[in-house]
Design a protein around this motif. Structure first.
Motif, mmCIF file in Angstrom:
data_model
loop_
_atom_site.group_PDB
_atom_site.id
_atom_site.type_symbol
_atom_site.label_atom_id
_atom_site.label_comp_id
_atom_site.label_asym_id
_atom_site.label_seq_id
_atom_site.Cartn_x
_atom_site.Cartn_y
_atom_site.Cartn_z
ATOM 1 N N THR A 156 0.873 -1.189 0.000
ATOM 2 C CA THR A 156 0.000 0.000 0.000
ATOM 3 C C THR A 156 0.906 1.235 0.000
ATOM 4 N N CYS A 157 0.295 2.424 -0.131
ATOM 5 C CA CYS A 157 1.090 3.649 -0.114
ATOM 6 C C CYS A 157 1.859 3.739 1.209
ATOM 7 N N ALA A 158 3.181 3.903 1.116
ATOM 8 C CA ALA A 158 4.017 3.939 2.318
ATOM 9 C C ALA A 158 3.772 5.192 3.149
ATOM 10 N N SER A 159 3.137 6.212 2.548
ATOM 11 C CA SER A 159 2.870 7.450 3.296
ATOM 12 C C SER A 159 1.490 7.451 3.943
ATOM 13 N N CYS A 160 0.441 7.041 3.181
ATOM 14 C CA CYS A 160 -0.927 7.226 3.691
ATOM 15 C C CYS A 160 -1.739 5.927 3.753
ATOM 16 N N GLY A 161 -1.204 4.817 3.205
ATOM 17 C CA GLY A 161 -1.931 3.556 3.284
ATOM 18 C C GLY A 161 -2.901 3.297 2.148
ATOM 19 N N GLU A 162 -3.057 4.270 1.238
ATOM 20 C CA GLU A 162 -3.927 4.093 0.071
ATOM 21 C C GLU A 162 -3.562 2.808 -0.679
ATOM 22 N N GLN A 163 -4.601 2.102 -1.172
ATOM 23 C CA GLN A 163 -4.338 0.820 -1.832
ATOM 24 C C GLN A 163 -4.323 0.900 -3.341
ATOM 25 N N VAL A 177 4.330 4.790 -3.308
ATOM 26 C CA VAL A 177 3.426 5.848 -2.831
ATOM 27 C C VAL A 177 2.339 6.104 -3.881
ATOM 28 N N CYS A 178 1.239 6.684 -3.407
ATOM 29 C CA CYS A 178 0.102 6.939 -4.298
ATOM 30 C C CYS A 178 0.269 8.303 -4.973
ATOM 31 N N ALA A 179 -0.647 8.579 -5.893
ATOM 32 C CA ALA A 179 -0.555 9.810 -6.677
ATOM 33 C C ALA A 179 -0.582 11.049 -5.780
ATOM 34 N N ALA A 180 -1.323 10.989 -4.667
ATOM 35 C CA ALA A 180 -1.441 12.156 -3.791
ATOM 36 C C ALA A 180 -0.168 12.385 -2.960
ATOM 37 N N CYS A 181 0.642 11.361 -2.805
ATOM 38 C CA CYS A 181 1.817 11.437 -1.925
ATOM 39 C C CYS A 181 3.132 11.436 -2.702
ATOM 40 N N GLU A 182 3.068 11.648 -4.020
ATOM 41 C CA GLU A 182 4.264 11.374 -4.811
ATOM 42 C C GLU A 182 5.251 12.537 -4.884
HETATM 43 ZN ZN LIG Z 1 -0.469 8.091 -0.303
#
Ligand SMILES: [Zn+2]
Length: 241
Positions: A156-163, A177-182
């Motif tokens: 999952t996203c290492a910053s926020c947990g998004e899958q 990381v996800c698009a929001a945390c990149e």
């Molecule tokens: Zn994220």
């Protein structure tokens, strides 16, 4: 306290020393990195024969005195890996594996899982030298990260947990990381993400291959993880693949 140490060991480096001696950089299961001197090892009738060379796995008896350097008392071959030495790519892959272990672990930092990983890698390259190359080198490094406690977070996203929408990799965050945390990440293709997951989760002998672009991204993920969390820089992987 001076005494005898009986151990298995893999020869990482073997350096000519003085008139006829060798200094060995060794990796052992329970003591980690050790240096040992083999007196008279380069003499014509040395009792050590030709077995004090890189990539040999040995049964050793070492004498441990008061200094940092141990002395080789006896050496028997556990595995010589002769086929590995006859193949340029396997030899290069083995050298980089030994180099990575030496860079990641200080003396006095034993890690039995790393010892077994390195022994497996050398055995695999000897059994099937064509396995050498970039994909194998990256899979070895991933497993080395796991053994050292620095495995990247991939599920999952290492910053926020998004899958979903895991589109980047951040060494600082320690994984995908996800698009929001990149913000601090670099782009990671699905193929590179899949390679990281599979290479980490399957035996070395079953490492998948991947396109050069995916392997390059996987390599960057490993390098940035090591730089951020272990403060270690590795040589780039072989481009001979
Ligand atoms: Zn994220």
């Amino acid at each position: 306290m001076p005494g005898s140490l009986k151990t298995e060991a893999i020869v990482l480096r073997s350096i000519r020393y003085g008139e006829g001696d060798r200094v060995l950089h060794l990796y052992t299961p329970h003591r980690g990195r050790l240096s040992a001197i083999a007196k008279g090892a380069r003499k014509a009738r040395s009792r050590f024969g030709g077995r004090l060379e890189p990539f040999f796995r040995l049964h050793l008896v070492l004498y441990e005195g008061r200094g940092d350097m141990l002395t080789v008392t006896s050496a028997e071959t556990a595995a010589a890996h002769p086929r590995l030495r006859d193949d340029g790519r396997a030899l290069d892959t083995a050298a980089r594996a030994c180099d990575a272990v030496a860079r990641l672990f200080e003396q006095g930092d034993p890690n039995p899982a790393t010892y077994h990983l390195l022994a497996n890698e050398l055995a695999l390259l000897d059994a099937d030298p064509a396995r050498g190359g970039a994909a194998n080198q990256l899979a070895f490094r991933l497993k080395l990260l796991l053994a050292a406690g620095f495995a990247p977070h991939l599920a999952t996203c290492a910053s926020c947990g998004e899958q979903e929408h895991l589109v980047g990799f951040s060494g600082a965050a320690g994984g995908v990381v996800c698009a929001a945390c990149e913000a601090s990440a670099f782009p990671l293709d699905q193929e590179a993400h899949d390679f990281l997951v599979t290479a980490l989760g399957t035996p070395l002998a079953e490492t998948p291959d991947a396109a050069p672009r995916a392997l390059a991204q996987a390599e960057r993920a490993i390098l940035e993880t090591l730089e951020h969390h272990a403060n270690v820089r590795l040589r780039s992987v072989s481009t001979l693949a």
